[in-house]
Design an enzyme around this catalytic site. Sequence first.
Site, PDB file in Angstrom:
ATOM      1  CG  HIS A   1      -6.821 -11.271   5.881  1.00 41.37           C
ATOM      2  ND1 HIS A   1      -6.640 -12.132   6.943  1.00 41.37           N
ATOM      3  CD2 HIS A   1      -6.224 -10.090   6.245  1.00 41.37           C
ATOM      4  CE1 HIS A   1      -5.969 -11.505   7.901  1.00 41.37           C
ATOM      5  NE2 HIS A   1      -5.706 -10.276   7.501  1.00 41.37           N
TER       6      HIS A   1
ATOM      7  CG  ASP B   1      -5.684  -3.941   1.718  1.00 39.57           C
ATOM      8  OD1 ASP B   1      -4.786  -3.473   2.444  1.00 39.57           O
ATOM      9  OD2 ASP B   1      -5.684  -5.133   1.330  1.00 39.57           O
TER      10      ASP B   1
HETATM   11  N1  NVA Z   1      -3.968  -6.998   1.013  1.00 37.75           N
HETATM   12  C1  NVA Z   1      -3.012  -6.863   2.099  1.00 37.75           C
HETATM   13  C2  NVA Z   1      -3.663  -7.131   3.416  1.00 37.75           C
HETATM   14  C3  NVA Z   1      -2.761  -6.966   4.612  1.00 37.75           C
HETATM   15  C4  NVA Z   1      -3.448  -7.281   5.891  1.00 37.75           C
HETATM   16  C5  NVA Z   1      -1.848  -7.807   1.858  1.00 37.75           C
HETATM   17  O1  NVA Z   1      -2.089  -8.965   1.500  1.00 37.75           O
HETATM   18  O2  NVA Z   1      -0.696  -7.380   2.016  1.00 37.75           O
HETATM   19  N1   CP Z   2      -4.688  -6.562   9.012  1.00 36.98           N
HETATM   20  C1   CP Z   2      -3.666  -7.415   9.179  1.00 36.98           C
HETATM   21  O1   CP Z   2      -3.782  -8.626   8.955  1.00 36.98           O
HETATM   22  O2   CP Z   2      -2.529  -6.835   9.644  1.00 36.98           O
HETATM   23  P1   CP Z   2      -1.072  -7.508   9.750  1.00 36.98           P
HETATM   24  O3   CP Z   2      -0.619  -7.762   8.353  1.00 36.98           O
HETATM   25  O4   CP Z   2      -0.231  -6.511  10.484  1.00 36.98           O
HETATM   26  O5   CP Z   2      -1.230  -8.803  10.511  1.00 36.98           O
END
Ligand code: NVA
Ligand code: CP
Length: 305
Positions: free
Chosen positions: A130, A222
């Site tokens: 990300h 997270d």
């Molecule tokens: N690790 C989380 C991040 C969300 C922004 C996911 O992938 O769901």
């Molecule tokens: N942090 C983030 O990417 O949030 P969303 O999943 O709401 O886009």
Amino acid sequence: MKRDFLHITDVSADEISEILQIAKEVKAKLKSGEMYTPFRGCSMAMIFAKPSARTRLSFETGFFRLGGHAIYLGPADIDIGKREAVKDIARVVSRYNDIIMARLFNHAHILELAEYADVPVINALTDYNHPCQIMADIFTVQEHRGHLKDLKIVYIGDGNNIVNSWLRLAQRIPLHFVCACPENYTPDEATVAAARKAGLSRIDISHDPMAAAKNAHVIYTDVWASMGQKHEKEERMKHFQGFQVNDAIMAAAAEEALFLHCLPAERGLEVTDSVIEGKGSVVFDEAENRMHVQNALLLKIMGVV
Ligand code: NVA
Ligand code: CP
């Protein structure tokens, strides 16, 4: 040659500093109410295979405020890789748009999308990483701390896509990065090895959150079950006992340590209410900064600055 942003390592250390500087300037411009519309007449396709609040809002609003038009394409519009081959949709979307932003499950799909698209592709999260999030995170740390020197970041929780991006960042700027996670939830081995091999940062993998938190300038967490893993939530809750960021963890960190979370948070699981609402928490600045840093990234990737 078009530029993509699929990993933090797709930009150099100098470019990271430049993007942070542009983000600061563009943020100030937008806050002052100045009209700044370099993307007038441009359109951005936003492909979402997973849910999102911040990513959609920050990209769509940011691109609009810079004069462009963003188009949301949800799972029901493009069922990427199922309704249509990735390499086909890459070329179709490129015929209508100046840039593509995509949030996908399979990381191989974003690589393929970028390979076949004729326009730049920005990774807005995959199961692997990300990168836009971590750019916003360091921008937020820089704003609050004034600089990024001698930074100890302690991430407590699942060794997931967020961690892989921190590890990639550690190949570009010097950090002491610690991932404190349960034994079976360590980050991607190759990414850990690459971060260590780059020789710029100190990388520790720990299973003791309290010891890890000592002298941390930033405590980060997270969710324990990411998108695509929600069915594992009950099982994961058992394994992650002891990995919650609470007041005791924050007290073990350095004085004035910041608390970061990419959000959405599952309050009461990976983090307590008291920490999210506490004095070190900068999670809403962090969320806002997604927009400013992505605006800067778009300006850079599209060759406007
Ligand atoms: N690790 C989380 C991040 C969300 C922004 C996911 O992938 O769901
Ligand atoms: N942090 C983030 O990417 O949030 P969303 O999943 O709401 O886009």
